[in-house]
Design a protein around this motif. Structure first.
Motif, PDB file in Angstrom:
ATOM      1  N   LEU A 161      70.805  68.239  33.875  1.00 32.72           N
ATOM      2  CA  LEU A 161      71.421  67.328  32.911  1.00 32.72           C
ATOM      3  C   LEU A 161      72.932  67.260  32.958  1.00 32.72           C
ATOM      4  N   GLU A 162      73.585  68.330  33.427  1.00 32.74           N
ATOM      5  CA  GLU A 162      75.052  68.230  33.473  1.00 32.74           C
ATOM      6  C   GLU A 162      75.498  67.218  34.534  1.00 32.74           C
ATOM      7  N   ARG A 163      74.554  66.816  35.409  1.00 35.68           N
ATOM      8  CA  ARG A 163      74.889  65.796  36.415  1.00 35.68           C
ATOM      9  C   ARG A 163      74.229  64.445  36.102  1.00 35.68           C
ATOM     10  N   VAL A 164      73.851  64.268  34.834  1.00 37.35           N
ATOM     11  CA  VAL A 164      73.190  63.020  34.443  1.00 37.35           C
ATOM     12  C   VAL A 164      73.997  62.324  33.352  1.00 37.35           C
ATOM     13  N   VAL A 165      74.175  61.015  33.534  1.00 36.39           N
ATOM     14  CA  VAL A 165      74.779  60.157  32.512  1.00 36.39           C
ATOM     15  C   VAL A 165      73.795  59.012  32.296  1.00 36.39           C
ATOM     16  N   ILE A 166      73.613  58.609  31.051  1.00 38.03           N
ATOM     17  CA  ILE A 166      72.778  57.439  30.755  1.00 38.03           C
ATOM     18  C   ILE A 166      73.725  56.270  30.470  1.00 38.03           C
ATOM     19  N   ALA A 167      73.378  55.092  30.955  1.00 33.79           N
ATOM     20  CA  ALA A 167      74.160  53.894  30.608  1.00 33.79           C
ATOM     21  C   ALA A 167      73.242  52.925  29.875  1.00 33.79           C
ATOM     22  N   TYR A 168      73.609  52.617  28.640  1.00 31.94           N
ATOM     23  CA  TYR A 168      72.869  51.589  27.900  1.00 31.94           C
ATOM     24  C   TYR A 168      73.542  50.254  28.148  1.00 31.94           C
ATOM     25  N   GLU A 169      72.822  49.365  28.819  1.00 30.47           N
ATOM     26  CA  GLU A 169      73.378  48.053  29.149  1.00 30.47           C
ATOM     27  C   GLU A 169      72.390  46.961  28.746  1.00 30.47           C
ATOM     28  N   PRO A 170      72.571  46.374  27.571  1.00 23.40           N
ATOM     29  CA  PRO A 170      71.678  45.278  27.191  1.00 23.40           C
ATOM     30  C   PRO A 170      71.848  44.123  28.170  1.00 23.40           C
ATOM     31  N   VAL A 171      70.734  43.659  28.748  1.00 26.65           N
ATOM     32  CA  VAL A 171      70.805  42.664  29.821  1.00 26.65           C
ATOM     33  C   VAL A 171      71.530  41.406  29.344  1.00 26.65           C
ATOM     34  N   TRP A 172      71.330  41.059  28.097  1.00 26.11           N
ATOM     35  CA  TRP A 172      71.928  39.834  27.560  1.00 26.11           C
ATOM     36  C   TRP A 172      73.443  39.946  27.389  1.00 26.11           C
ATOM     37  N   ALA A 173      73.986  41.128  27.543  1.00 27.18           N
ATOM     38  CA  ALA A 173      75.438  41.307  27.392  1.00 27.18           C
ATOM     39  C   ALA A 173      76.143  41.480  28.728  1.00 27.18           C
ATOM     40  N   ILE A 174      75.376  41.537  29.826  1.00 27.24           N
ATOM     41  CA  ILE A 174      75.999  41.801  31.126  1.00 27.24           C
ATOM     42  C   ILE A 174      76.527  40.514  31.741  1.00 27.24           C
ATOM     43  N   GLY A 175      77.818  40.484  31.970  1.00 29.89           N
ATOM     44  CA  GLY A 175      78.444  39.340  32.626  1.00 29.89           C
ATOM     45  C   GLY A 175      78.429  38.064  31.796  1.00 29.89           C
ATOM     46  N   THR A 176      78.075  38.173  30.537  1.00 27.63           N
ATOM     47  CA  THR A 176      77.938  36.973  29.707  1.00 27.63           C
ATOM     48  C   THR A 176      79.114  36.783  28.762  1.00 27.63           C
ATOM     49  N   GLY A 177      79.934  37.814  28.629  1.00 29.45           N
ATOM     50  CA  GLY A 177      81.021  37.751  27.656  1.00 29.45           C
ATOM     51  C   GLY A 177      80.529  38.074  26.249  1.00 29.45           C
ATOM     52  N   ARG A 178      79.211  38.249  26.113  1.00 28.61           N
ATOM     53  CA  ARG A 178      78.628  38.526  24.802  1.00 28.61           C
ATOM     54  C   ARG A 178      78.384  40.033  24.691  1.00 28.61           C
ATOM     55  N   THR A 179      79.249  40.747  24.019  1.00 33.99           N
ATOM     56  CA  THR A 179      79.118  42.203  23.914  1.00 33.99           C
ATOM     57  C   THR A 179      78.190  42.541  22.749  1.00 33.99           C
ATOM     58  N   ALA A 180      77.446  43.629  22.879  1.00 36.16           N
ATOM     59  CA  ALA A 180      76.720  44.127  21.707  1.00 36.16           C
ATOM     60  C   ALA A 180      77.763  44.536  20.671  1.00 36.16           C
ATOM     61  N   THR A 181      77.473  44.363  19.405  1.00 36.08           N
ATOM     62  CA  THR A 181      78.424  44.856  18.409  1.00 36.08           C
ATOM     63  C   THR A 181      78.408  46.379  18.479  1.00 36.08           C
ATOM     64  N   PRO A 182      79.489  47.022  18.042  1.00 32.07           N
ATOM     65  CA  PRO A 182      79.479  48.488  18.052  1.00 32.07           C
ATOM     66  C   PRO A 182      78.266  49.047  17.306  1.00 32.07           C
ATOM     67  N   ALA A 183      77.881  48.400  16.222  1.00 34.31           N
ATOM     68  CA  ALA A 183      76.737  48.900  15.444  1.00 34.31           C
ATOM     69  C   ALA A 183      75.424  48.730  16.214  1.00 34.31           C
ATOM     70  N   GLN A 184      75.284  47.598  16.904  1.00 33.36           N
ATOM     71  CA  GLN A 184      74.060  47.400  17.705  1.00 33.36           C
ATOM     72  C   GLN A 184      73.978  48.447  18.817  1.00 33.36           C
ATOM     73  N   ALA A 185      75.105  48.663  19.493  1.00 35.09           N
ATOM     74  CA  ALA A 185      75.119  49.640  20.579  1.00 35.09           C
ATOM     75  C   ALA A 185      74.854  51.047  20.021  1.00 35.09           C
ATOM     76  N   GLN A 186      75.536  51.395  18.948  1.00 34.15           N
ATOM     77  CA  GLN A 186      75.384  52.733  18.358  1.00 34.15           C
ATOM     78  C   GLN A 186      73.926  53.023  17.992  1.00 34.15           C
ATOM     79  N   GLU A 187      73.253  52.013  17.458  1.00 34.64           N
ATOM     80  CA  GLU A 187      71.861  52.215  17.045  1.00 34.64           C
ATOM     81  C   GLU A 187      71.005  52.635  18.253  1.00 34.64           C
TER      82      GLU A 187
END
Ligand code: PGA
Length: 256
Positions: A161-187
């Protein structure tokens, strides 16, 4: 438990020639030389890795690949393996990016095999998860990211696990200019962290979780102020040294 060091990685995707990549990392080295409290990485195309590794020299900026095949060698036309990435100077690989999942058939089990191979080959790994817009709209976000994450967790041990990072990337926010809100991402980050800690207790809870999807200098600080967001996986904005540098600095300011 020690505080989680933020990690910001530029996913260059299919951009930049060798010369353009060398120029970009030279600018980043100049800009980020004094930042000590954020881990920074770049993931150029395979053909640039070796040259960029040399250009990075003894810089603290980490070099990674955008994918990593699950076999080490053999009759696999077109693939690149973990030992070869290490040979080219990489210290990490991204696996399970949504563009790989959507366009190249990377299923949850393929992603898990790639993560395992990357770790076995001596790399760190960034495992991407994220729901589509349709999944979000139909209330299936947690189910989707939960399934994606658990497929990889099956092949990990707590020593990994010390060599593991998780990336949460909502598909609808990638390259679209539409970012998840901080609250949506935090959840979602809190949900993923709970899943990690249920399986691996404290070590699991300590794994860093990056957010990705239209991260820019203007929204990075806000996202980073959420308790479970530990950095960013940056696409478009990582192609400009000024923007990427500003995102790194926004993550650094969190701790100052
Ligand atoms: P973006 O891409 O920052 O251009 O939205 C993020 C990613 O795909 O990792």
């Amino acid at each position: 438990m020690a505080a989680r060091t933020p990690i910001v990685v530029g996913n260059w995707k299919l951009h930049n020639t060798i010369a353009q990549g060398e120029t970009l990392v030279t600018e980043l080295k100049n800009q980020l030389g004094t930042i000590r409290d954020v881990e920074v990485g770049v993931a150029p195309v395979f053909t640039s890795l070796s040259s960029i590794s040399k250009r990075l020299g003894d810089s603290k900026i980490l070099l990674g690949a955008q994918d990593c095949f699950y076999e080490n060698g053999g009759a696999w036309t077109g693939e690149v393996s973990a030992p070869m990435l290490v040979d080219a100077g990489c210290s990490f690989a991204i696996v399970g990016h949504s563009e790989r999942r959507a366009n190249f058939g990377d299923t949850d089990s393929v992603v898990a095999r790639k993560a395992r191979a990357a770790l076995d080959g001596g790399l760190s790994v960034i495992v991407c998860v994220g729901e589509s817009e349709q999944e979000r709209d139909s209330g299936k976000t947690m189910e989707r990211v939960g399934t994606q994450l658990s497929a990889t967790l099956e092949v990990l041990t707590s020593e990994d696990l010390e060599r593991v990072v998780i990336a949460y990337e909502p598909v609808w926010a990638i390259g679209t200019g539409r970012t998840a809100t901080p609250a949506q991402a935090q959840e979602v980050h809190a949900f993923l962290r709970k899943q990690m800690s249920q399986r691996f207790q404290g070590v699991g809870a300590g794994v860093r979780i990056q957010y990705g999807g239209s991260v820019k200098p203007g929204n990075a600080k806000e996202l980073m102020s959420e308790a479970d967001i530990d950095g960013a996986l940056v696409g478009g904005a990582s192609l400009k040294a000024g923007d990427f540098g500003a995102i790194v600095k926004a993550c650094s300011a969190r701790q100052s």
